[in-house]
Design a protein around this motif. Sequence first.
Motif, PDB file in Angstrom:
ATOM      1  N   THR A   1      86.303  -4.082 -37.305  1.00  0.00           N
ATOM      2  CA  THR A   1      85.098  -3.235 -36.911  1.00  0.00           C
ATOM      3  C   THR A   1      84.137  -4.045 -36.130  1.00  0.00           C
ATOM      4  O   THR A   1      83.736  -3.626 -35.073  1.00  0.00           O
ATOM      5  CB  THR A   1      84.569  -2.629 -38.280  1.00  0.00           C
ATOM      6  OG1 THR A   1      85.530  -1.871 -39.191  1.00  0.00           O
ATOM      7  CG2 THR A   1      83.244  -1.790 -37.926  1.00  0.00           C
ATOM      8  N   ARG A   2      84.105  -5.321 -36.504  1.00  0.00           N
ATOM      9  CA  ARG A   2      83.028  -6.121 -35.843  1.00  0.00           C
ATOM     10  C   ARG A   2      83.662  -6.494 -34.415  1.00  0.00           C
ATOM     11  O   ARG A   2      82.708  -6.381 -33.237  1.00  0.00           O
ATOM     12  CB  ARG A   2      82.821  -7.337 -36.420  1.00  0.00           C
ATOM     13  CG  ARG A   2      81.787  -7.160 -37.643  1.00  0.00           C
ATOM     14  CD  ARG A   2      81.456  -8.509 -38.341  1.00  0.00           C
ATOM     15  NE  ARG A   2      80.709  -7.799 -39.619  1.00  0.00           N
ATOM     16  CZ  ARG A   2      79.194  -8.043 -39.409  1.00  0.00           C
ATOM     17  NH1 ARG A   2      78.634  -8.601 -38.524  1.00  0.00           N
ATOM     18  NH2 ARG A   2      78.659  -7.455 -40.472  1.00  0.00           N
TER      19      ARG A   2
ATOM     20  N   GLN B   1      81.696  -5.445 -30.981  1.00  0.00           N
ATOM     21  CA  GLN B   1      81.559  -6.467 -29.797  1.00  0.00           C
ATOM     22  C   GLN B   1      81.986  -5.881 -28.523  1.00  0.00           C
ATOM     23  O   GLN B   1      81.352  -6.202 -27.524  1.00  0.00           O
ATOM     24  CB  GLN B   1      82.258  -7.753 -30.170  1.00  0.00           C
ATOM     25  CG  GLN B   1      82.199  -8.730 -29.270  1.00  0.00           C
ATOM     26  CD  GLN B   1      80.884  -9.579 -29.320  1.00  0.00           C
ATOM     27  OE1 GLN B   1      80.516 -10.101 -30.580  1.00  0.00           O
ATOM     28  NE2 GLN B   1      80.498  -9.970 -28.309  1.00  0.00           N
TER      29      GLN B   1
ATOM     30  N   THR C   1      78.153   0.296 -39.466  1.00  0.00           N
ATOM     31  CA  THR C   1      78.149  -1.210 -39.269  1.00  0.00           C
ATOM     32  C   THR C   1      76.971  -1.689 -38.212  1.00  0.00           C
ATOM     33  O   THR C   1      76.424  -2.734 -38.423  1.00  0.00           O
ATOM     34  CB  THR C   1      79.501  -1.664 -39.068  1.00  0.00           C
ATOM     35  OG1 THR C   1      80.353  -0.947 -39.830  1.00  0.00           O
ATOM     36  CG2 THR C   1      79.591  -3.138 -39.176  1.00  0.00           C
TER      37      THR C   1
ATOM     38  N   MET D   1      74.050  -4.176 -38.878  1.00  0.00           N
ATOM     39  CA  MET D   1      73.869  -5.475 -38.006  1.00  0.00           C
ATOM     40  C   MET D   1      72.466  -5.574 -37.151  1.00  0.00           C
ATOM     41  O   MET D   1      72.396  -6.591 -36.080  1.00  0.00           O
ATOM     42  CB  MET D   1      74.884  -5.500 -36.961  1.00  0.00           C
ATOM     43  CG  MET D   1      76.474  -5.982 -37.663  1.00  0.00           C
ATOM     44  SD  MET D   1      78.051  -5.442 -36.439  1.00  0.00           S
ATOM     45  CE  MET D   1      77.576  -6.821 -35.389  1.00  0.00           C
TER      46      MET D   1
END
Length: 432
Positions: free
Chosen positions: A163-164, A168, A191, A195
């Motif tokens: 997911t991150r 990005q 998410t 963040m």
Amino acid sequence: MYWEESKECMTREDLEQLQLERLQATLFRVATHVPFYRNTFRKMKVDPDGFRSLAELRSLPYTTKEDLRQNYPYGMFAVPLRDVVRVHASSGTTGMATVVGYTKNDIKNWAGLVARVLTAAGLTKDDVVQIAFGYGLFTGGFGLHYGAELLGASVIPISSGNTRRQIQIMQDFKTTALVCTPSYALVLADTMLEMGINTNALSLKYGLFGAEPWSEAMRQEIRNKLHITPTDNYGLSEIMGPGVAGECRECNGLHINEDHFLVELVDPDTLEPVEPGEVGELVITTLTKEAFPVIRYRTRDLTRLLPGVCPCGRTLQRMSRVMGRTDDMLIIKGVNVFPSQIENVLFEIEGTAPHYQIVVERQDHQDKATVLVEVNESLFFDEMKKQRALVEEIKKRLATELGIAVEVRLVEEKSLERTEGKSKRVVDKRKI
Ligand code: DLL
């Protein structure tokens, strides 16, 4: 833009004529090349050469997932393998996958139909499309990939998970269209919010979601969190994969690509056609498939055909979002799971009783499945170490069989509810 006006805006009369011609060709193809159809036609006294009107469709046999399974792996193919350029598969009811194949021409048509769905949702060649569906035997990744490329968009084949990294890339590569399951879109959104990312600052404009059921409430939530217009698209591997039907910007039902797929809605019990506007099981006959044509395939998906004309100009019939299934297939994290697959695994593991229950929940928009397994009394009171080893063993085998990770909990013999009739194998607590 991939706008096939000559097909997407046909009059009903012209469309039906085209469907009839294509159906006649398909019947000829399956009767000549697929023993299953040749034999069934003979038994049911169907004369594929004497087929003169679409109304005669009802005299044709149905095809079920079980029929496909019995012809595993290539028995239903209508061309020799040398003409097949791609193979995909989807999970079957008893652990045996359903294998589907495509000729070069099938791939070309498939890409065209997906490009249509993308165009209907608003995409053009100027878009940057992040495909977060799995690439592999699942049809989602490759299906959308080829369609987006044909459209001329810039495709990011990131595949599913991580997911991150998805976030990005979405920021750095200036993704304008996100393609994934609706539940994963919400995982990404949450998410990002966690963040501290300002989702308003993203380049994202479109979201094409499918492969699992969702609701208007979920659409609203995705719209609010990601500031995009989410559209629904539908398909299944046995028919082609994504590209069977998709919503346009009006978001009032999914246009079915009827020049390639002939649809009927039937009562799943009586198999009689439902009244116009009523909910029924979607039955699909492919009209152009070369490698894997299917006649009256029972999708097990429940939907409704919507009346009226769509302001977008497309005359293709719209269906409502899929409302449920007529069998016990679950879609967990976008993966099709049949309870019988779990049963098969447990059957092979010593010490487990043939009683289990699968509990599915949605936590933070992510599916979580726990399999409760009854174990013999002696084992239940056995030392922890042995129990833990058994849990791990079951988990491992289930992950291999199902293709997704599930939690496993051992429970005492006879602790799961027994019912008089069909046992309650599935407890689906997801509110979608
Ligand atoms: O899920 C194909 C697909 C991929 C469609 C990507 C859209 C986007 P299968 O893995 O064979 O194929 O699963 C097909 O998933 O019979 C439905 O029960 C369910 N399904 C697919 N799309 C939707 C949707 C792909 N938009 C099975 N809404 C189908 C509800 C859906 N259910």
